[in-house]
Structures are given as structure tokens and as C-alpha cells.
Write a protein that holds these residues in place. Structure first.
Motif, PDB file in Angstrom:
ATOM      1  N   GLY A  50       1.757   2.133  -3.381  1.00 28.10           N
ATOM      2  CA  GLY A  50       1.134   0.824  -3.237  1.00 28.10           C
ATOM      3  C   GLY A  50       1.804   0.046  -2.121  1.00 28.10           C
ATOM      4  N   GLU A  51       2.191  -1.190  -2.419  1.00 27.14           N
ATOM      5  CA  GLU A  51       2.885  -2.019  -1.428  1.00 27.14           C
ATOM      6  C   GLU A  51       4.337  -2.257  -1.811  1.00 27.14           C
ATOM      7  OE1 GLU A  51       0.442  -5.448  -0.721  1.00 27.14           O
ATOM      8  OE2 GLU A  51      -0.970  -4.309   0.482  1.00 27.14           O
ATOM      9  N   GLN A  52       4.851  -1.397  -2.697  1.00 26.75           N
ATOM     10  CA  GLN A  52       6.273  -1.435  -2.994  1.00 26.75           C
ATOM     11  C   GLN A  52       7.042  -0.798  -1.844  1.00 26.75           C
ATOM     12  OE1 GLN A  52       7.343  -0.602  -7.240  1.00 26.75           O
ATOM     13  NE2 GLN A  52       5.268   0.202  -7.337  1.00 26.75           N
ATOM     14  N   ARG A  53       8.327  -1.073  -1.792  1.00 27.01           N
ATOM     15  CA  ARG A  53       9.141  -0.467  -0.751  1.00 27.01           C
ATOM     16  C   ARG A  53       9.140   1.050  -0.905  1.00 27.01           C
ATOM     17  NH1 ARG A  53      14.390  -4.553  -0.968  1.00 27.01           N
ATOM     18  NH2 ARG A  53      13.279  -6.416  -0.228  1.00 27.01           N
ATOM     19  N   PRO A  54       9.037   1.783   0.200  1.00 24.68           N
ATOM     20  CA  PRO A  54       9.014   3.243   0.129  1.00 24.68           C
ATOM     21  C   PRO A  54      10.319   3.794  -0.443  1.00 24.68           C
ATOM     22  CG  PRO A  54       8.300   2.461   2.285  1.00 24.68           C
ATOM     23  CD  PRO A  54       8.869   1.279   1.572  1.00 24.68           C
ATOM     24  N   PRO A  69      20.329   0.919  10.799  1.00 21.21           N
ATOM     25  CA  PRO A  69      19.923  -0.456  10.477  1.00 21.21           C
ATOM     26  C   PRO A  69      18.450  -0.714  10.757  1.00 21.21           C
ATOM     27  CG  PRO A  69      21.296  -0.401  12.457  1.00 21.21           C
ATOM     28  CD  PRO A  69      21.385   0.950  11.838  1.00 21.21           C
ATOM     29  N   LEU A  70      17.892  -0.093  11.803  1.00 17.45           N
ATOM     30  CA  LEU A  70      16.480  -0.284  12.082  1.00 17.45           C
ATOM     31  C   LEU A  70      15.618   0.304  10.973  1.00 17.45           C
ATOM     32  CD1 LEU A  70      16.094   0.395  15.921  1.00 17.45           C
ATOM     33  CD2 LEU A  70      15.749  -1.760  14.719  1.00 17.45           C
ATOM     34  N   PHE A  71      16.025   1.456  10.455  1.00 16.99           N
ATOM     35  CA  PHE A  71      15.254   2.065   9.372  1.00 16.99           C
ATOM     36  C   PHE A  71      15.377   1.239   8.095  1.00 16.99           C
ATOM     37  CE2 PHE A  71      14.611   5.480   6.088  1.00 16.99           C
ATOM     38  CZ  PHE A  71      13.250   5.624   6.319  1.00 16.99           C
ATOM     39  N   GLN A  72      16.515   0.603   7.890  1.00 15.89           N
ATOM     40  CA  GLN A  72      16.663  -0.281   6.734  1.00 15.89           C
ATOM     41  C   GLN A  72      15.704  -1.467   6.841  1.00 15.89           C
ATOM     42  OE1 GLN A  72      18.537   0.711   4.083  1.00 15.89           O
ATOM     43  NE2 GLN A  72      18.717   2.518   5.390  1.00 15.89           N
ATOM     44  N   ASP A  73      15.524  -1.986   8.053  1.00 14.18           N
ATOM     45  CA  ASP A  73      14.539  -3.059   8.263  1.00 14.18           C
ATOM     46  C   ASP A  73      13.132  -2.556   7.965  1.00 14.18           C
ATOM     47  OD1 ASP A  73      16.216  -5.194   9.015  1.00 14.18           O
ATOM     48  OD2 ASP A  73      16.406  -4.399  11.036  1.00 14.18           O
ATOM     49  N   TYR A  74      12.883  -1.308   8.322  1.00 11.73           N
ATOM     50  CA  TYR A  74      11.583  -0.702   8.024  1.00 11.73           C
ATOM     51  C   TYR A  74      11.338  -0.707   6.520  1.00 11.73           C
ATOM     52  CZ  TYR A  74       7.997   2.918   7.560  1.00 11.73           C
ATOM     53  OH  TYR A  74       6.856   3.614   7.228  1.00 11.73           O
ATOM     54  N   LEU A  75      12.325  -0.278   5.754  1.00 12.30           N
ATOM     55  CA  LEU A  75      12.178  -0.199   4.303  1.00 12.30           C
ATOM     56  C   LEU A  75      12.047  -1.576   3.671  1.00 12.30           C
ATOM     57  CD1 LEU A  75      14.804   2.595   3.507  1.00 12.30           C
ATOM     58  CD2 LEU A  75      12.318   2.835   3.691  1.00 12.30           C
ATOM     59  N   MET A  76      12.649  -2.594   4.293  1.00 14.50           N
ATOM     60  CA  MET A  76      12.603  -3.948   3.751  1.00 14.50           C
ATOM     61  C   MET A  76      11.216  -4.581   3.866  1.00 14.50           C
ATOM     62  SD  MET A  76      15.418  -5.173   2.423  1.00 14.50           S
ATOM     63  CE  MET A  76      15.415  -6.939   2.731  1.00 14.50           C
ATOM     64  N   GLY A  77      10.399  -4.105   4.815  1.00 18.95           N
ATOM     65  CA  GLY A  77       9.085  -4.717   4.941  1.00 18.95           C
ATOM     66  C   GLY A  77       8.304  -4.326   6.176  1.00 18.95           C
ATOM     67  N   THR A 188       5.493  -7.662  -6.178  1.00 18.18           N
ATOM     68  CA  THR A 188       4.854  -8.818  -5.556  1.00 18.18           C
ATOM     69  C   THR A 188       4.053  -8.382  -4.346  1.00 18.18           C
ATOM     70  OG1 THR A 188       6.683 -10.199  -6.262  1.00 18.18           O
ATOM     71  CG2 THR A 188       5.254 -11.078  -4.555  1.00 18.18           C
ATOM     72  N   ASP A 189       2.787  -8.757  -4.304  1.00 16.77           N
ATOM     73  CA  ASP A 189       1.916  -8.437  -3.195  1.00 16.77           C
ATOM     74  C   ASP A 189       2.475  -9.036  -1.906  1.00 16.77           C
ATOM     75  OD1 ASP A 189      -0.579  -9.459  -1.434  1.00 16.77           O
ATOM     76  OD2 ASP A 189      -1.072  -7.592  -2.461  1.00 16.77           O
ATOM     77  N   TRP A 190       2.265  -8.331  -0.777  1.00 10.02           N
ATOM     78  CA  TRP A 190       2.821  -8.805   0.501  1.00 10.02           C
ATOM     79  C   TRP A 190       2.286 -10.183   0.865  1.00 10.02           C
ATOM     80  CZ3 TRP A 190       0.142 -10.096   4.885  1.00 10.02           C
ATOM     81  CH2 TRP A 190      -1.210  -9.749   4.919  1.00 10.02           C
ATOM     82  N   ARG A 191       1.043 -10.472   0.495  1.00  9.06           N
ATOM     83  CA  ARG A 191       0.495 -11.793   0.811  1.00  9.06           C
ATOM     84  C   ARG A 191       1.284 -12.893   0.101  1.00  9.06           C
ATOM     85  NH1 ARG A 191      -3.903  -8.698  -0.326  1.00  9.06           N
ATOM     86  NH2 ARG A 191      -5.403  -8.285   1.352  1.00  9.06           N
ATOM     87  N   VAL A 192       1.667 -12.629  -1.161  1.00 10.89           N
ATOM     88  CA  VAL A 192       2.418 -13.618  -1.934  1.00 10.89           C
ATOM     89  C   VAL A 192       3.779 -13.853  -1.286  1.00 10.89           C
ATOM     90  CG1 VAL A 192       3.438 -14.139  -4.167  1.00 10.89           C
ATOM     91  CG2 VAL A 192       1.220 -12.993  -4.055  1.00 10.89           C
ATOM     92  N   ARG A 193       4.442 -12.764  -0.881  1.00 10.88           N
ATOM     93  CA  ARG A 193       5.751 -12.895  -0.229  1.00 10.88           C
ATOM     94  C   ARG A 193       5.624 -13.659   1.078  1.00 10.88           C
ATOM     95  NH1 ARG A 193       6.386  -7.174  -1.091  1.00 10.88           N
ATOM     96  NH2 ARG A 193       6.640  -6.865   1.139  1.00 10.88           N
ATOM     97  N   LEU A 194       4.617 -13.311   1.861  1.00 10.37           N
ATOM     98  CA  LEU A 194       4.439 -13.954   3.156  1.00 10.37           C
ATOM     99  C   LEU A 194       4.089 -15.431   2.994  1.00 10.37           C
ATOM    100  CD1 LEU A 194       4.331 -13.789   6.187  1.00 10.37           C
ATOM    101  CD2 LEU A 194       2.012 -12.882   6.035  1.00 10.37           C
TER     102      LEU A 194
END
Length: 269
Positions: A50-54, A69-77, A188-194
Motif C-alpha cells: 500500500g502506502e506504508q514504508r517499503p 542516507p539517500l536510500f533512507q530518505d527514499y524509505l521515509m517517503g 496514515t494515508d500520504w495525503r493526510v501526512r502532507l
């Protein structure tokens, strides 16, 4: 029936991989086998849910062995802007994906491309997708500093049944994966977080449609592509873009990308 030595070596290697399905070094063995047949510079195995972190099951080690660190940013969102992730949500099919097939029209102009993709993946990427129950997709991605040739893609297409079968058979041995897909209602849906982040940062009130337009903008879609996805006119898309910039008090997609990073809990890249 005649078989070349290369054919025999391939089948022998597949047999060894089947024996290693329950071993900790399975992913490394699989990648080493693929490396004998084509050149690539990075790899990662992730589970999209879904839209959970991979969830990460395997990845190429960094030069010093420390987390990238760049891949960690990828996983964060940042994964929410990944054309491969988006394709897995939109098409939900098992098979081999090429970057050129899934990337939006303006992908190379996006902040995601400039500040993440070209630095971490570099030039090209291909991905084996194994579609599972519950909106889950198990993926093996290969990144390269050079464009993959048509001959390499043809080879990957030829061997994809073996690779995809191995991915599916490996999944039960990943200890972090639940036996049954859990309902996605607790994340939490990405829209809600954003939207929550935008409220704190700018005090803006973006509509759901404006949030959709903003996300597709960040992923590299042109106004025509966004219009097609949302089934609205290109002129309406332009109006939404104007409202987004006005409400947020920004003038560029770079500023919108910075707000997106803050919404996902990322520092500035």
C-alpha cells in the motif's frame, strides 16, 4: 538434444538457488548470478505494501558498509514519487518493468530525479515485480550507470519466469513478513501526512484534488498526463497548480518538493 555449457551452468545455478531459498545469503546469490549475465551497479529488494514504508529484504552494500542516507530518505517517503512504485500501484501486474516504460514525461526535470535518482541510481533502472495479495508487491531492482541495452533487456525478459518464481518462493522465509496480509487501515494515508504538514508550515487549506495534482507534479507528470490520470481537462490542472502555489506562497516546484520532504519527516536533501 544439445545444450551449450552456458545453458548447463545456468540450470545448475538455478538449482543451487532453489537449495538456498531458506538461507540468509539467498539475495546475494541471486544477484551474483544475474551479474554473470549483465552488468549493473546497484540492487535492492523491497516489499511495497500500500502506502506504508517499503520493507527492505536485501540491498547492495555501500563502500564503507554504512547505511546509504539517500536510500533512507527514499524509505521515509520519497518512494511515493518513485515511478516504479507508482506503476506498481496503478497497474498491479507481475513482470519486468523498465524505467523508460514507467517514468512520466517530465521525470528528469523533477527535484526527485535531480536530488535523489541521478545521485543514487545514476542513469537507468529495471525492476522485477511480483504481485502479491493485499496490494503488496515484491520487487528486485537493478540500477546502472549506463542505459541497459536492448540485448540486456531481451535477456532479462527471457529469464524473468525463473527470477519471479524465485522471488515468490523466497517470500515465506522473510521473517518480517506476516503470514497473511494485514489490512492497511492502521497507517496514515500520504495525503493526510502532507496536509498535516502543510497546515503547520503554511497554514494552507489544500483540497484533495489539489493534493493529487501536487503529488503528480512532483512525480514528473505533465499537465496532460495529470489530466488523463484525474480525468479532468489540462486547463483545470493548470488552475489547480496556480491555486497550490498561491495557497502555499511559493513560486517553484523546488519549494513544493521541500514541503513534501518535511511532510514525510525528511530533512532537506
Amino acid at each position: 538434444m544439445n545444450h551449450s555449457l552456458q545453458d548447463i551452468a545456468w540450470h545448475r545455478s538455478i538449482g543451487q538457488l532453489i537449495d538456498a531459498l531458506d538461507k540468509p545469503n539467498f539475495w546475494t546469490q541471486l544477484v551474483r548470478l544475474l551479474d554473470q549475465y549483465l552488468s549493473f551497479d546497484s540492487w535492492v529488494v523491497v516489499l511495497y505494501d500500500g502506502e506504508q514504508r517499503p520493507q527492505v529484504f536485501g540491498e547492495c552494500p555501500s563502500a564503507d558498509g554504512s547505511p546509504d542516507p539517500l536510500f533512507q530518505d527514499y524509505l521515509m517517503g520519497l518512494f511515493l514519487l518513485d515511478p516504479f512504485y507508482i506503476a506498481s500501484r496503478e497497474q498491479a501486474r507481475t513482470g519486468l518493468y523498465r524505467l523508460s516504460e514507467v517514468a512520466p514525461e517530465h521525470f528528469e526535470l523533477t527535484e526527485y530525479y535531480q536530488r535523489y535518482f541521478r545521485l543514487n541510481v545514476v542513469a537507468d533502472e529495471i525492476q522485477f515485480n511480483c504481485q502479491l495479495e493485499g496490494e503488496r508487491t515484491l520487487c528486485l531492482s537493478l540500477g546502472s550507470q549506463q542505459r541497459f541495452s536492448s540485448e540486456q533487456i531481451a535477456l532479462l525478459s527471457l529469464i524473468q519466469p525463473w527470477v519471479l518464481s524465485l522471488l515468490r518462493q523466497r517470500l515465506p522465509y522473510e521473517s518480517e513478513v506476516p503470514a497473511r496480509p494485514e489490512p492497511p487501515a492502521q497507517h496514515t494515508d500520504w495525503r493526510v501526512r502532507l496536509e498535516a504538514s502543510l497546515q503547520q508550515i503554511k497554514g494552507a487549506q489544500l483540497t484533495a484534488r489539489e493534493l493529487d495534482v501536487g503529488r503528480w507534479m512532483l512525480s514528473g507528470c505533465s499537465s496532460k498526463e495529470i489530466a488523463r490520470k484525474l480525468e479532468i481537462s489540462a486547463e483545470t490542472v493548470k488552475v489547480h497548480k496556480k491555486h497550490i502555489y498561491s495557497k502555499l506562497g511559493i513560486k517553484s516546484q523546488s519549494e513544493l518538493f521541500s514541503i513534501f520532504l518535511q511532510a514525510q519527516g525528511n530533512p532537506e536533501l
